[in-house]
Design a protein around this motif. Structure first.
Motif, PDB file in Angstrom:
ATOM      1  N   ALA A   1     -11.626   4.823  19.438  1.00 35.80           N
ATOM      2  CA  ALA A   1     -12.410   4.383  18.286  1.00 35.80           C
ATOM      3  C   ALA A   1     -12.246   5.428  17.194  1.00 35.80           C
ATOM      4  O   ALA A   1     -12.545   6.607  17.401  1.00 35.80           O
ATOM      5  CB  ALA A   1     -13.873   4.226  18.654  1.00 35.80           C
ATOM      6  N   VAL A   2     -11.734   5.002  16.037  1.00 35.46           N
ATOM      7  CA  VAL A   2     -11.477   5.918  14.929  1.00 35.46           C
ATOM      8  C   VAL A   2     -12.457   5.610  13.802  1.00 35.46           C
ATOM      9  O   VAL A   2     -12.518   4.477  13.302  1.00 35.46           O
ATOM     10  CB  VAL A   2     -10.028   5.795  14.435  1.00 35.46           C
ATOM     11  N   ILE A   3     -13.218   6.615  13.399  1.00 35.68           N
ATOM     12  CA  ILE A   3     -14.265   6.449  12.386  1.00 35.68           C
ATOM     13  C   ILE A   3     -13.992   7.411  11.237  1.00 35.68           C
ATOM     14  O   ILE A   3     -14.068   8.633  11.402  1.00 35.68           O
ATOM     15  CB  ILE A   3     -15.658   6.742  12.986  1.00 35.68           C
ATOM     16  N   ALA A   4     -13.649   6.862  10.078  1.00 38.98           N
ATOM     17  CA  ALA A   4     -13.517   7.692   8.873  1.00 38.98           C
ATOM     18  C   ALA A   4     -14.920   7.920   8.314  1.00 38.98           C
ATOM     19  O   ALA A   4     -15.691   6.975   8.136  1.00 38.98           O
ATOM     20  CB  ALA A   4     -12.628   7.005   7.851  1.00 38.98           C
TER      21      ALA A   4
ATOM     22  N   GLY B   1      -7.659   5.628   3.175  1.00 38.13           N
ATOM     23  CA  GLY B   1      -6.344   5.287   3.720  1.00 38.13           C
ATOM     24  C   GLY B   1      -5.685   6.482   4.377  1.00 38.13           C
ATOM     25  O   GLY B   1      -5.102   6.376   5.460  1.00 38.13           O
ATOM     26  N   ALA B   2      -5.777   7.623   3.727  1.00 41.32           N
ATOM     27  CA  ALA B   2      -5.217   8.843   4.302  1.00 41.32           C
ATOM     28  C   ALA B   2      -5.946   9.208   5.588  1.00 41.32           C
ATOM     29  O   ALA B   2      -5.333   9.700   6.546  1.00 41.32           O
ATOM     30  CB  ALA B   2      -5.304   9.980   3.290  1.00 41.32           C
ATOM     31  N   ALA B   3      -7.258   8.973   5.634  1.00 40.18           N
ATOM     32  CA  ALA B   3      -8.025   9.240   6.850  1.00 40.18           C
ATOM     33  C   ALA B   3      -7.578   8.325   7.988  1.00 40.18           C
ATOM     34  O   ALA B   3      -7.477   8.750   9.143  1.00 40.18           O
ATOM     35  CB  ALA B   3      -9.522   9.065   6.582  1.00 40.18           C
ATOM     36  N   ILE B   4      -7.305   7.073   7.669  1.00 46.67           N
ATOM     37  CA  ILE B   4      -6.833   6.133   8.694  1.00 46.67           C
ATOM     38  C   ILE B   4      -5.474   6.565   9.228  1.00 46.67           C
ATOM     39  O   ILE B   4      -5.217   6.518  10.442  1.00 46.67           O
ATOM     40  CB  ILE B   4      -6.793   4.704   8.119  1.00 46.67           C
TER      41      ILE B   4
ATOM     42  N   PHE C   1     -10.685   0.644  14.457  1.00 47.97           N
ATOM     43  CA  PHE C   1     -11.223   1.276  13.263  1.00 47.97           C
ATOM     44  C   PHE C   1     -12.584   0.675  12.944  1.00 47.97           C
ATOM     45  O   PHE C   1     -12.734  -0.549  12.921  1.00 47.97           O
ATOM     46  CB  PHE C   1     -10.296   1.056  12.064  1.00 47.97           C
ATOM     47  N   LEU C   2     -13.560   1.516  12.685  1.00 45.40           N
ATOM     48  CA  LEU C   2     -14.864   1.031  12.242  1.00 45.40           C
ATOM     49  C   LEU C   2     -15.492   2.037  11.289  1.00 45.40           C
ATOM     50  O   LEU C   2     -15.127   3.217  11.285  1.00 45.40           O
ATOM     51  CB  LEU C   2     -15.791   0.725  13.414  1.00 45.40           C
ATOM     52  N   ASP C   3     -16.413   1.546  10.468  1.00 42.09           N
ATOM     53  CA  ASP C   3     -17.033   2.384   9.451  1.00 42.09           C
ATOM     54  C   ASP C   3     -18.194   3.182  10.027  1.00 42.09           C
ATOM     55  O   ASP C   3     -18.797   2.804  11.045  1.00 42.09           O
ATOM     56  CB  ASP C   3     -17.519   1.532   8.278  1.00 42.09           C
ATOM     57  N   ALA C   4     -18.523   4.259   9.327  1.00 42.53           N
ATOM     58  CA  ALA C   4     -19.560   5.183   9.793  1.00 42.53           C
ATOM     59  C   ALA C   4     -20.939   4.852   9.259  1.00 42.53           C
ATOM     60  O   ALA C   4     -21.910   5.510   9.613  1.00 42.53           O
ATOM     61  CB  ALA C   4     -19.190   6.608   9.377  1.00 42.53           C
ATOM     62  N   ASP C   5     -21.053   3.827   8.404  1.00 41.21           N
ATOM     63  CA  ASP C   5     -22.324   3.571   7.717  1.00 41.21           C
ATOM     64  C   ASP C   5     -23.204   2.524   8.393  1.00 41.21           C
ATOM     65  O   ASP C   5     -24.244   2.145   7.866  1.00 41.21           O
ATOM     66  CB  ASP C   5     -22.066   3.161   6.276  1.00 41.21           C
ATOM     67  N   GLY C   6     -22.800   2.043   9.572  1.00 39.88           N
ATOM     68  CA  GLY C   6     -23.604   1.067  10.291  1.00 39.88           C
ATOM     69  C   GLY C   6     -23.302  -0.380   9.949  1.00 39.88           C
ATOM     70  O   GLY C   6     -23.955  -1.287  10.457  1.00 39.88           O
ATOM     71  N   SER C   7     -22.296  -0.624   9.103  1.00 38.26           N
ATOM     72  CA  SER C   7     -21.982  -2.006   8.732  1.00 38.26           C
ATOM     73  C   SER C   7     -21.211  -2.735   9.821  1.00 38.26           C
ATOM     74  O   SER C   7     -21.172  -3.971   9.823  1.00 38.26           O
ATOM     75  CB  SER C   7     -21.198  -2.046   7.412  1.00 38.26           C
ATOM     76  N   HIS C   8     -20.598  -1.996  10.736  1.00 34.71           N
ATOM     77  CA  HIS C   8     -19.881  -2.603  11.859  1.00 34.71           C
ATOM     78  C   HIS C   8     -20.605  -2.272  13.159  1.00 34.71           C
ATOM     79  O   HIS C   8     -21.041  -1.137  13.356  1.00 34.71           O
ATOM     80  CB  HIS C   8     -18.448  -2.076  11.952  1.00 34.71           C
TER      81      HIS C   8
ATOM     82  N   LEU D   1       2.554   3.283   7.127  1.00 42.92           N
ATOM     83  CA  LEU D   1       1.517   3.040   6.132  1.00 42.92           C
ATOM     84  C   LEU D   1       1.521   4.145   5.080  1.00 42.92           C
ATOM     85  O   LEU D   1       1.711   5.317   5.388  1.00 42.92           O
ATOM     86  CB  LEU D   1       0.152   2.955   6.816  1.00 42.92           C
ATOM     87  N   ARG D   2       1.279   3.759   3.803  1.00 44.63           N
ATOM     88  CA  ARG D   2       1.387   4.699   2.700  1.00 44.63           C
ATOM     89  C   ARG D   2       0.138   4.796   1.820  1.00 44.63           C
ATOM     90  O   ARG D   2      -0.028   5.780   1.110  1.00 44.63           O
ATOM     91  CB  ARG D   2       2.563   4.291   1.796  1.00 44.63           C
ATOM     92  N   GLU D   3      -0.716   3.788   1.810  1.00 39.95           N
ATOM     93  CA  GLU D   3      -1.849   3.759   0.879  1.00 39.95           C
ATOM     94  C   GLU D   3      -2.875   4.835   1.223  1.00 39.95           C
ATOM     95  O   GLU D   3      -3.176   5.076   2.385  1.00 39.95           O
ATOM     96  CB  GLU D   3      -2.518   2.390   0.897  1.00 39.95           C
ATOM     97  N   ASN D   4      -3.440   5.453   0.178  1.00 42.95           N
ATOM     98  CA  ASN D   4      -4.417   6.520   0.372  1.00 42.95           C
ATOM     99  C   ASN D   4      -5.864   6.036   0.319  1.00 42.95           C
ATOM    100  O   ASN D   4      -6.766   6.754   0.769  1.00 42.95           O
ATOM    101  CB  ASN D   4      -4.228   7.608  -0.687  1.00 42.95           C
ATOM    102  N   ILE D   5      -6.097   4.856  -0.249  1.00 40.36           N
ATOM    103  CA  ILE D   5      -7.472   4.364  -0.372  1.00 40.36           C
ATOM    104  C   ILE D   5      -7.645   3.123   0.505  1.00 40.36           C
ATOM    105  O   ILE D   5      -6.843   2.860   1.399  1.00 40.36           O
ATOM    106  CB  ILE D   5      -7.835   4.102  -1.852  1.00 40.36           C
ATOM    107  N   THR D   6      -8.677   2.345   0.250  1.00 43.39           N
ATOM    108  CA  THR D   6      -8.982   1.191   1.098  1.00 43.39           C
ATOM    109  C   THR D   6      -7.947   0.073   1.001  1.00 43.39           C
ATOM    110  O   THR D   6      -7.995  -0.870   1.785  1.00 43.39           O
ATOM    111  CB  THR D   6     -10.375   0.628   0.741  1.00 43.39           C
ATOM    112  N   THR D   7      -7.009   0.179   0.068  1.00 45.86           N
ATOM    113  CA  THR D   7      -5.902  -0.782   0.016  1.00 45.86           C
ATOM    114  C   THR D   7      -5.047  -0.713   1.269  1.00 45.86           C
ATOM    115  O   THR D   7      -4.220  -1.594   1.513  1.00 45.86           O
ATOM    116  CB  THR D   7      -5.019  -0.515  -1.210  1.00 45.86           C
ATOM    117  N   ILE D   8      -5.245   0.301   2.097  1.00 42.23           N
ATOM    118  CA  ILE D   8      -4.487   0.394   3.339  1.00 42.23           C
ATOM    119  C   ILE D   8      -4.779  -0.794   4.256  1.00 42.23           C
ATOM    120  O   ILE D   8      -3.957  -1.165   5.089  1.00 42.23           O
ATOM    121  CB  ILE D   8      -4.786   1.724   4.072  1.00 42.23           C
ATOM    122  N   GLU D   9      -5.954  -1.414   4.082  1.00 42.60           N
ATOM    123  CA  GLU D   9      -6.305  -2.521   4.969  1.00 42.60           C
ATOM    124  C   GLU D   9      -5.437  -3.755   4.717  1.00 42.60           C
ATOM    125  O   GLU D   9      -4.961  -4.408   5.645  1.00 42.60           O
ATOM    126  CB  GLU D   9      -7.803  -2.808   4.858  1.00 42.60           C
TER     127      GLU D   9
END
Length: 224
Positions: free
Chosen positions: A5-8, A61-64, A78-85, A165-173
Motif C-alpha cells: 500500500a503506497v500512500i503519498a 506524480g513524483a511521489a507515486i 495507491f491510496l490518499d492520506a486524507d481519508g477519502s479512500h 511514467l513521467r508526470e510530476n503532478i496528479t496528471t500521472i493518474e
C-alpha cells in the motif's frame, strides 16, 4: 501475491495513523512517500507501522513514481492520506489482479459514489474536465471506463515499472491509464466510494493545472 500500500502524504498528521493502521490490515507493506511534511506526519506514520521515504518536492506524480520504485510487493495499491479512500476496499481492487484477470484496476467513483464530486462550481468544472478526458481515452482505445482520475487503484508492480511514467503532478493518474492501454495491459474498474476528506482542503488549483491536464492527455493519446 504480496501487496504494497503506497500512500503519498504531506502534512496529514490528523489522518495518517488511521490510514496506515487500516491499510496494514489488507496489505503486506505500507509505504508512505512523504512530501517533506512540516508537521508530525512522518513520526506518526512510522509509529503506526509504515516505512517512510521522501519524494523530491515535485508533486504527487513524483511521489507515486518513488513509491513504484520502492515498493516490495508484487501488487501496488495507491491510496490518499486524507481519508477519502477506504482501505477496506483494497481487497476489491486487488482481486482481479490476484485472479489473473487484470494488470491494472482503478476504483470508480462513478460506480461507487462520491462525497466530493458535486455541489459547487469548482467541482462541476473538475467533473466536466474528467468526463472529457475519460471520453477521449475511451474512444481512442475502444474501451468504456467511467473514471480516469481517481487515485485509488491497484497495479502489478512490474506493469507499473514498465510504463515509464513521467508526470510530476496528479496528471500521472491519466498517464498511467493511457500507457497501460497503449502497452496492451489489461485494465479493469471496480466500484469504490470516495469519502469527504477528514481534514484539510484539496491542494489542487484547477486554474493552475488545467493546461497541464489537457496537454498531457493529448500528448500521451497521440504520441507513441
Amino acid at each position: 501475491m504480496k501487496i504494497s500500500a503506497v500512500i503519498a502524504a504531506k502534512d496529514e498528521e490528523n489522518t495518517i495513523q488511521e490510514i496506515v493502521r487500516e491499510s496494514r490490515r489488507f496489505s503486506d507493506e505500507v509505504l508512505v512517500v512523504d512530501g517533506h511534511s512540516s508537521d508530525e506526519t512522518v513520526q506518526l506514520a512510522e509509529q503506526a507501522g509504515a516505512r517512510v521515504v521522501y519524494d523530491n518536492h515535485k508533486g504527487k506524480g513524483a511521489a507515486i513514481r518513488k513509491g513504484i520504485e520502492e515498493a516490495q510487493g508484487e501488487i501496488i495499491v495507491f491510496l490518499d492520506a486524507d481519508g477519502s479512500h477506504s482501505p477496506e476496499d483494497i481487497p476489491r481492487l486487488v482481486a482481479p489482479i490476484a485472479a489473473g484477470d487484470s494488470d491494472h484496476v482503478t476504483g470508480s467513483r462513478m460506480m461507487g459514489g462520491s462525497d466530493e464530486l458535486h455541489g459547487d462550481i469548482g467541482k462541476f468544472i473538475r467533473m466536466l474536465g474528467s468526463d472529457i478526458i475519460t471520453l477521449g481515452i475511451n474512444y481512442r482505445f475502444n474501451i468504456r471506463l467511467t473514471d480516469s482520475q481517481n487515485g485509488f487503484r491497484a497495479i502489478r508492480t512490474k506493469t507499473a515499472r514498465d510504463l515509464d511514467l513521467r508526470e510530476n503532478i496528479t496528471t500521472i493518474e491519466q498517464e498511467m491509464i493511457i500507457k497501460t492501454l497503449k502497452k496492451g495491459y489489461r485494465i479493469t474498474e471496480v466500484p469504490a466510494h470516495e469519502f469527504k476528506r477528514i481534514s484539510g482542503d484539496s491542494r489542487i488549483d484547477i486554474k493552475k493545472v488545467a493546461f497541464r491536464y489537457v496537454y498531457s492527455w493529448l500528448k500521451y493519446l497521440v504520441l507513441k
